[in-house]
Design a protein around this motif. Structure first.
Motif, PDB file in Angstrom:
ATOM      1  N   SER A 109       1.045  -7.504  -0.463  1.00 27.32           N
ATOM      2  CA  SER A 109       1.283  -8.753   0.253  1.00 27.32           C
ATOM      3  C   SER A 109       1.436  -8.448   1.736  1.00 27.32           C
ATOM      4  CB  SER A 109       2.559  -9.445  -0.260  1.00 27.32           C
ATOM      5  OG  SER A 109       3.701  -8.663   0.057  1.00 27.32           O
ATOM      6  N   LYS A 110       1.405  -9.504   2.537  1.00 27.32           N
ATOM      7  CA  LYS A 110       1.601  -9.328   3.968  1.00 27.32           C
ATOM      8  C   LYS A 110       3.015  -8.842   4.271  1.00 27.32           C
ATOM      9  CE  LYS A 110      -2.339 -10.377   5.842  1.00 27.32           C
ATOM     10  NZ  LYS A 110      -3.087  -9.350   6.614  1.00 27.32           N
ATOM     11  N   LEU A 111       3.979  -9.262   3.438  1.00 29.17           N
ATOM     12  CA  LEU A 111       5.353  -8.818   3.647  1.00 29.17           C
ATOM     13  C   LEU A 111       5.469  -7.307   3.451  1.00 29.17           C
ATOM     14  CD1 LEU A 111       8.237  -9.696   4.276  1.00 29.17           C
ATOM     15  CD2 LEU A 111       8.610 -10.016   1.810  1.00 29.17           C
ATOM     16  N   THR A 112       4.762  -6.787   2.432  1.00 27.52           N
ATOM     17  CA  THR A 112       4.759  -5.341   2.198  1.00 27.52           C
ATOM     18  C   THR A 112       4.087  -4.619   3.357  1.00 27.52           C
ATOM     19  OG1 THR A 112       4.705  -5.644  -0.201  1.00 27.52           O
ATOM     20  CG2 THR A 112       3.975  -3.513   0.658  1.00 27.52           C
ATOM     21  N   ASP A 113       2.968  -5.168   3.846  1.00 25.31           N
ATOM     22  CA  ASP A 113       2.288  -4.564   4.993  1.00 25.31           C
ATOM     23  C   ASP A 113       3.178  -4.557   6.228  1.00 25.31           C
ATOM     24  OD1 ASP A 113       0.066  -4.147   3.452  1.00 25.31           O
ATOM     25  OD2 ASP A 113      -0.978  -5.954   4.129  1.00 25.31           O
ATOM     26  N   LEU A 114       3.926  -5.668   6.430  1.00 22.86           N
ATOM     27  CA  LEU A 114       4.840  -5.736   7.569  1.00 22.86           C
ATOM     28  C   LEU A 114       5.916  -4.661   7.457  1.00 22.86           C
ATOM     29  CD1 LEU A 114       6.046  -7.061  10.087  1.00 22.86           C
ATOM     30  CD2 LEU A 114       7.222  -8.681   8.577  1.00 22.86           C
TER      31      LEU A 114
END
Length: 708
Positions: free
Chosen positions: A331-336
């Protein structure tokens, strides 16, 4: 904290004040800044008695309360203003026992300001080795204060100091009943009538230094000027006469309390190890050779020894990122979290070994007394360029990394010289520029060419870039000396201390404080900017990022695995906000030969210079993390065609233009964050970024236009 008594540590430079501060407070220290002043304030907690703690304030080293620098001006703004938030309940004046008469000048001034004072005689062993025997009990009676013999480095005498401080805090006695040099009664009456100050010496300090004291308004300063004119009082004349009178009185006291064994036996002065070593270290030729040898060892450590823990930190951060990507849902949260936050933290922590090693050597040189010799022999040359001898270490340290180099400017007492050093240090080519230089030089300088048949031309080009940075730093410093206006005059007054063995506890505290300052001050800014950069490179307007992936799959249906991922990554980067910004700035960078792809690399490499190579790798759809990667990047960059000319993109003109740009441009956001940390203002990082970017652009423009 408000209920604790406050004690100020005061003393001449190199008297051992900082060593005593470390002995008293240990790790119970914190760094802040004096209100309204861009200078560090070091405070700590000292347990005077069980259950009774006091606050220790370590003031900058000064020679007199009549200031000639911003350091001394800061001190009088505290000691001369009872309403100042840092005004002490009492003072401990640390004096070098081997040069007692000069050190007692400052002591007598502090005592006469009405501040309860204890005199701590440091380095008694050094004085005895030089043939001086001090009767400290008799000296205490003569001065009418508590006098304690200490060895700040070894922590000897601390218990006696505790008793003396407790007694002084209890009695609150200060001897200020008479001026060392009398003045007209009417002068003191006029000051008392206008400002309500009845303490004679403090009233005179206000009168003589009112322009330097921040507590007074412009109207009050004009009132002081009126009093001086009315009473025909000349501050400079009084200060000179007072200093002479104080030395006369102190000479009599020292003669009564100090036995000079050399004089008694009519022997030659004792030749110490300091005298013998200085014959080599201060020699006009050998001194420079020794200094260069020490620098060679120091930078071998910073480059070589630090590489192992730096690689370890880099590997650890990579493993943490890989682990989190495996266990957390995509997810984008994991990438962040992984590519933004943790990568940003890794970008901070990876500098810690370099900072630790650099400050280890700097602390060793300072603790032993050798650093003062370096500053002494280099001062004459550096002063021609608006710097001083203390600027040498930061400038040379910048070859490793500008972050610890800028932090090491704290040893420069003059704010003007320190600021100029901070502003020009990033022009020194740091180790992070090496990957860029390596790739670009290989593109524009033939590998087999040699100079005089002996020296590899690529190596000569690399050496020339480092020299170019050094000379540009000196030229920039000379220009700033003329442009920047300061009321402060730069003085290089330094007493060369005796050589001493280092105390590793103090060195460890110095390293720890330096690392903490970087991680918790500059570090939080670096992490924040890393996250912002990640966001701009990971998102694009509308559904451009999704469309980018679909476009690649349609145009390259045969691609699989890492090749497909790299091509998608390159397409997404082009369509991201960073890519769009690269295309926006393309008209600006076009005159120096750059396209939007190089524009993206300019933006992303601001996070760290070595990111340039990784960015070019992503843009050209390449993978790998070994030396082969660089070879592949070179091949791909060589084969890149300029769409406007149909010729190779990375020709001689563009290659040298990029080399010059990266030689002069601001190194990275870490450097700007550290400049902010050291100057306590965003004004100077902005100026630094602006002038270096302008310099890099103009120089690159000239090179490109000439060579194309």
């Amino acid at each position: 904290m408000a209920n604790r008594a406050k004690i100020a540590l005061i003393g001449n430079p190199n008297a051992g004040k900082s060593s005593l501060f470390n002995s008293l407070t240990g790790l119970r220290q914190k760094t802040g800044n004096f209100p309204g002043v861009t200078m560090d304030k070091l405070t700590g907690i000292w347990e005077l008695e069980p259950g009774k703690e006091i606050e220790i304030l370590d003031l900058p080293g000064i020679y007199s309360i009549y200031p000639k620098s911003l350091d001394e001006e800061l001190v009088i703004n505290i000691l001369g203003n009872p309403n100042h938030e840092d005004y002490p309940d009492m003072a401990i004046v640390v004096a070098d026992a081997s040069n007692l008469k000069r050190n007692l000048l400052l002591f007598s001034q502090v005592r006469d300001l009405g501040i309860p004072t204890v005199l701590a005689l440091n380095m008694i062993d050094v004085a005895e080795n030089q043939g001086f025997v001090i009767n400290s009990l008799k000296l205490a009676r003569e001065l009418n204060v508590e006098v304690i013999e200490i060895n700040a480095k070894k922590g000897i005498g601390v218990n006696g100091l505790k008793l003396a401080v407790a007694q002084t805090l209890k009695n609150r006695f200060a001897s200020n009943d008479a001026l060392p040099l009398p003045v007209e009664d009417q002068l003191l009456k006029d000051i008392a009538a206008k400002f309500g100050e009845t303490d004679p010496y403090r009233a005179l300090l206000w009168l003589m230094e009112h322009d330097r004291m921040k507590m007074f308004t412009q109207a009050q300063r004009e009132a002081f000027d009126g009093i001086m004119v009315k009473n025909h009082f000349f501050a400079k004349t009084y200060k000179s006469r007072e200093t002479v009178k104080r030395y006369e009185l102190l000479t009599e006291i020292v003669d009564r309390c100090v036995i000079n064994l050399n004089r008694q036996w009519d022997d030659e002065p004792v030749k110490t190890w300091t005298d013998r070593l200085d014959k080599a270290f201060l020699h006009p030729i050998l001194g420079y050779v020794i200094f260069l040898g020490i620098l060679f060892i120091m930078f071998q450590a910073v480059f070589t020894w630090a590489s192992v823990p730096m690689d370890g930190i880099d590997s650890l951060v990579a493993h943490i990122n890989d682990y989190l990507k495996e266990v957390l849902p995509a997810s984008k949260l994991t990438d962040l979290l992984t590519d933004g936050l943790i990568a940003g933290i890794g970008g901070v922590l990876i500098f810690v070994p370099q900072i630790a090693f650099l400050f280890l050597f700097i602390s060793l040189l300072e603790e032993t007394g050798y650093m003062s010799r370096v500053m002494f022999i280099m001062d004459k040359m550096m002063r021609r360029f608006g710097l001083n001898g203390k600027s040498v270490v930061p400038l040379i340290s910048g070859v490793a990394c500008a972050v610890p180099a800028i932090m090491s400017t704290r040893s420069i007492g003059s704010w003007k010289d320190r600021l100029i050093t901070i502003m020009v240090t990033p022009l020194m080519s740091c180790s992070a520029r090496l990957p860029i230089y390596t790739v670009l030089i290989s593109l524009v300088v033939p590998e087999k060419n040699t100079l005089f048949g002996l020296f590899n031309l690529q190596g000569v080009a690399l050496f020339a870039l480092y020299l170019l940075g050094f000379f540009m730093a000196l030229i920039s410093a000379a220009l700033m000396k003329k442009i920047l206006k300061f009321n402060e005059k730069s003085y290089f007054i330094m007493e060369l201390p005796t050589y001493k063995g280092p105390r590793f506890k103090h060195i460890a505290i110095s390293i720890l404080n330096s690392v903490k300052a970087f991680v918790f001050e500059a570090g939080k800014i670096i992490v924040a900017i890393s996250i912002v950069l990640w966001v701009f490179a990971s998102y694009g307007p509308g559904d451009s990022m999704t469309q980018a992936e679909q476009t690649v799959k349609q145009q390259y249906p045969s691609l699989r695995g890492i090749d497909l991922e790299n091509k998608i990554a390159a397409q997404k980067l082009e369509n991201s906000y960073a890519g769009h910004f690269g295309k926006i700035i393309e008209p600006v960078i076009k005159p120096i030969g750059y396209d939007w792809k190089i524009g993206i690399a300019l933006i992303t490499s601001f996070a760290a210079r070595e990111v340039f190579v990784g960015t070019m790798s992503t843009i050209y759809s390449l993978g790998g993390e070994t030396d082969d990667e660089n070879a592949t990047i070179k091949q791909r960059m060589r084969s890149e065609i300029n769409p406007d000319t149909g010729k190779p993109m990375y020709d001689t003109a563009l290659g040298f233009s990029l080399l010059i740009f990266y030689a002069f441009a601001m190194q990275c956001m870490s450097t700007l964050a550290t400049t902010y940390r050291e100057t306590k203002s965003w004004k100077y990082p902005v100026i630094q970024f602006a002038y270096m970017t302008t310099l890099a652009y103009v120089a690159a423009l000239i090179v490109y236009q000439v060579l194309k």
